[in-house]
Design a protein around this motif. Structure first.
Motif, PDB file in Angstrom:
ATOM      1  N   TRP A  66      46.948  24.148  42.377  1.00 44.69           N
ATOM      2  CA  TRP A  66      46.278  25.688  42.637  1.00 44.69           C
ATOM      3  C   TRP A  66      45.166  25.725  43.446  1.00 44.69           C
ATOM      4  N   LEU A  67      45.213  26.550  44.153  1.00 45.76           N
ATOM      5  CA  LEU A  67      43.880  26.648  45.146  1.00 45.76           C
ATOM      6  C   LEU A  67      43.802  25.255  45.812  1.00 45.76           C
TER       7      LEU A  67
ATOM      8  N   GLY B 123      38.885  40.421  38.306  1.00 46.52           N
ATOM      9  CA  GLY B 123      39.867  41.288  37.843  1.00 46.52           C
ATOM     10  C   GLY B 123      41.372  41.194  38.201  1.00 46.52           C
ATOM     11  N   ASP B 124      41.558  40.282  39.077  1.00 46.61           N
ATOM     12  CA  ASP B 124      43.080  40.014  39.304  1.00 46.61           C
ATOM     13  C   ASP B 124      42.985  38.635  39.996  1.00 46.61           C
ATOM     14  N   VAL B 125      44.141  37.862  40.134  1.00 46.66           N
ATOM     15  CA  VAL B 125      44.261  36.699  41.000  1.00 46.66           C
ATOM     16  C   VAL B 125      44.208  36.895  42.463  1.00 46.66           C
ATOM     17  N   GLU B 126      44.707  38.225  42.822  1.00 53.64           N
ATOM     18  CA  GLU B 126      44.934  38.424  44.221  1.00 53.64           C
ATOM     19  C   GLU B 126      43.504  38.389  44.917  1.00 53.64           C
ATOM     20  N   SER B 127      42.606  38.668  44.338  1.00 51.31           N
ATOM     21  CA  SER B 127      41.177  38.643  44.935  1.00 51.31           C
ATOM     22  C   SER B 127      40.923  37.270  45.397  1.00 51.31           C
ATOM     23  N   ILE B 128      41.062  36.173  44.758  1.00 51.55           N
ATOM     24  CA  ILE B 128      40.893  34.954  45.175  1.00 51.55           C
ATOM     25  C   ILE B 128      41.859  34.565  45.928  1.00 51.55           C
TER      26      ILE B 128
ATOM     27  N   PRO C 164      40.413  35.401  57.445  1.00 55.86           N
ATOM     28  CA  PRO C 164      41.296  36.594  57.743  1.00 55.86           C
ATOM     29  C   PRO C 164      41.729  37.322  56.655  1.00 55.86           C
ATOM     30  N   GLY C 165      41.675  36.803  55.464  1.00 52.13           N
ATOM     31  CA  GLY C 165      42.599  37.354  54.425  1.00 52.13           C
ATOM     32  C   GLY C 165      41.345  38.307  53.415  1.00 52.13           C
TER      33      GLY C 165
ATOM     34  N   ILE D 163      33.049  27.997  41.393  1.00 52.76           N
ATOM     35  CA  ILE D 163      33.540  28.474  42.793  1.00 52.76           C
ATOM     36  C   ILE D 163      32.784  29.490  43.079  1.00 52.76           C
ATOM     37  N   ASN D 164      32.179  29.044  44.653  1.00 52.24           N
ATOM     38  CA  ASN D 164      31.308  30.261  44.995  1.00 52.24           C
ATOM     39  C   ASN D 164      32.246  30.758  46.218  1.00 52.24           C
TER      40      ASN D 164
END
Length: 354
Positions: free
Chosen positions: A140-141, A168-173, A257-258, A278-279
Motif C-alpha cells: 500500500w502506498l 477523513g478518508d483514504v481518497e485524500s492520501i 497532479p492529483g 507521513i508528511n
C-alpha cells in the motif's frame, strides 16, 4: 513534582523506566511489533524476481522478496532444518532460489523447499510443509507492510484507518499518488534513543519555535506549539508570503497532479502506528520508517518522494528536505531526553499544553 500534582495545562508522559528498561522493550517487541502491521520496504526496491531485503521486526529477521509472478512474498529469515539465518545480507538478488549457507537446504522464491542434500532419499519430507514460514504481507502506498501475527489485525482498520482518522478518508492520501512517486533523497539516522521518544517528538510542536524556527516561518500556526494531528482533515496553511514547503520558503516544485485545490499550500502530518510518519505537502511527500533495534537505539529512514524525477527536481531536493531532525539539533535533543529518562526514576512531566 509528581505526575499527580500536574496542573491541567500539562500532560504527563510515561515513567522513565518505560524508555530505558530492556524488559519493557522486550515486551514491546513481542506485543507491539510482532502483532501489528509493520512497514518494511519501498516496493520499488524489490525491482525484479529474486530481489530481496531483510529486516528486523520485533525479535525476528524477516525476508522480503519479489516472486516470479511479480508479487511480494515475506518469510521468516530462518532455514527450516536447523534454524540458521537464510540470508545474511541486508539486500541482494538470487536467480532462482534461496540456499541456506549451513546445510544447503534450498527454497524457491515462493518459499517451497526445492532441494536439499539426500532429499530424494527422504520421501517423508513434505516440501511444502517444510518450506519457509510465511509472513502476512500487504502492499500500500508503494510500500511493503508485514505482520508476524498468526491472525493479523485488519489492515483496512488499523493502517488505512489511521489515515481516515487523520484526513477523513483514504481518497485524500490517494491524490498524492505515493506509490508512483520517485525517490529523490534518502537519509538514514541512527538515533541513540528509545523509539517512543521519537514518536512523541513527531506528534507535538511545542519545541518547534525553538528548534525549527524556519519551519514556523513556513507554517506560522506551528509557532504557538500546536501541530494538531487530531483535527480531522486539517492541514497547516503556508504563510502568506511563503511560496513553497522549502527550508527558506522559496518556490518548490510543481504540484503533484492529483492534489486537490483545497490541499494546495497545506501541510498534513500523519502518524501510522507503530512506526510510520507521513508528511504531505503539495509537491512532495516525506515518508519516515522507524526500526526499533534496542531499548536505546532506533534506525529512522527518511525518503523524499517526488512526482517527476528530472534535473530541476534533483537540484532542489536538499532545500526541500526537512526530515524529522530539522536544522536545529532535533536529534541531539531527542537523545538528551533519552538520557534524562535514565537519570530519574519517576515519571517525567508533560512538555506541551493540553
Amino acid at each position: 513534582m509528581t505526575t499527580t500534582s500536574l496542573p491541567p495545562s500539562l500532560i504527563a508522559t510515561l515513567p522513565g523506566e518505560y524508555y530505558t528498561d530492556p524488559e519493557v522493550f522486550a515486551l514491546e517487541q513481542e506485543r507491539i511489533f510482532e502483532t501489528m502491521w509493520f512497514c518494511v520496504a519501498r516496493a520499488g526496491e524489490l525491482e525484479r524476481p529474486g530481489s530481496f531485503r531483510t529486516y528486523q521486526v520485533g525479535r525476528e529477521s524477516v525476508l522480503v522478496s519479489r516472486a516470479r509472478d511479480g508479487s511480494v512474498k515475506a518469510f521468516l529469515n530462518i532455514c527450516r532444518h536447523r534454524g540458521a539465518k537464510l540470508c545474511t545480507e541486508e539486500s541482494g538478488e538470487v536467480k532462482r532460489a534461496f540456499q541456506c549457507p549451513y546445510h544447503a537446504w534450498t527454497y524457491g522464491l515462493d518459499g517451497k523447499l526445492v532441494a536439499a542434500p539426500n532429499l530424494t532419499s527422504m520421501p517423508d519430507i513434505d516440501r511444502t510443509a517444510y518450506g519457509l514460514v510465511k509472513v502476512h504481507v500487504r502492499e500500500w502506498l508503494g510500500y511493503v507492510w508485514v505482520c508476524l501475527a498468526d491472525t493479523p489485525p485488519s489492515f483496512e482498520g488499523d493502517i488505512m484507518g489511521e489515515v481516515v482518522e487523520r484526513l477523513g478518508d483514504v481518497e485524500s492520501i490517494d491524490r498524492y499518488d505515493i506509490d508512483s512517486l520517485q525517490v529523490g533523497r534518502r537519509i538514514t539516522y541512527d538515533v541513540r534513543a528509545n523509539w517512543k521518544l521519537i514518536i512523541e517528538n513527531f506528534m507535538e510542536c511545542y519545541h518547534c519555535a525553538t528548534i525549527h524556527p524556519e519551519l514556523t516561518e513556513v507554517l506560522p500556526e506551528f509557532a504557538d506549539g500546536y501541530a494538531a494531528q487530531y483535527y480531522v482533515g486539517h492541514g497547516a496553511e503556508f504563510g502568506e508570503d511563503v511560496q513553497g514547503f522549502t527550508v527558506d520558503g522559496s518556490e518548490g516544485l510543481d504540484r503533484i497532479p492529483g492534489v486537490a485545490e483545497e490541499q494546495d499550500r497545506r501541510y498534513y502530518a500523519i502518524t501510522v502506528k507503530p512506526q510510520v510518519f507521513i508528511n504531505l505537502v503539495p509537491d512532495h511527500v516525506i515518508f519516515h520508517r522507524m526500526y526499533p533495534m534496542a531499548v536505546d537505539r532506533t534506525i529512522v529512514q527518511l525518503l523524499n518522494l517526488f512526482f517527476i524525477f528530472r534535473p530541476r527536481t534533483v537540484s532542489r531536493t536538499g532545500s526541500l528536505t526537512w526530515g524529522f531532525a530539522g536544522r536545529g539539533g532535533g536529534l541531539r535533543l531527542i537523545m538528551c531526553s533519552d538520557q534524562g529518562a535514565r537519570d530519574q526514576d519517576e515519571g517525567r512531566e508533560g512538555e506541551s499544553a493540553a
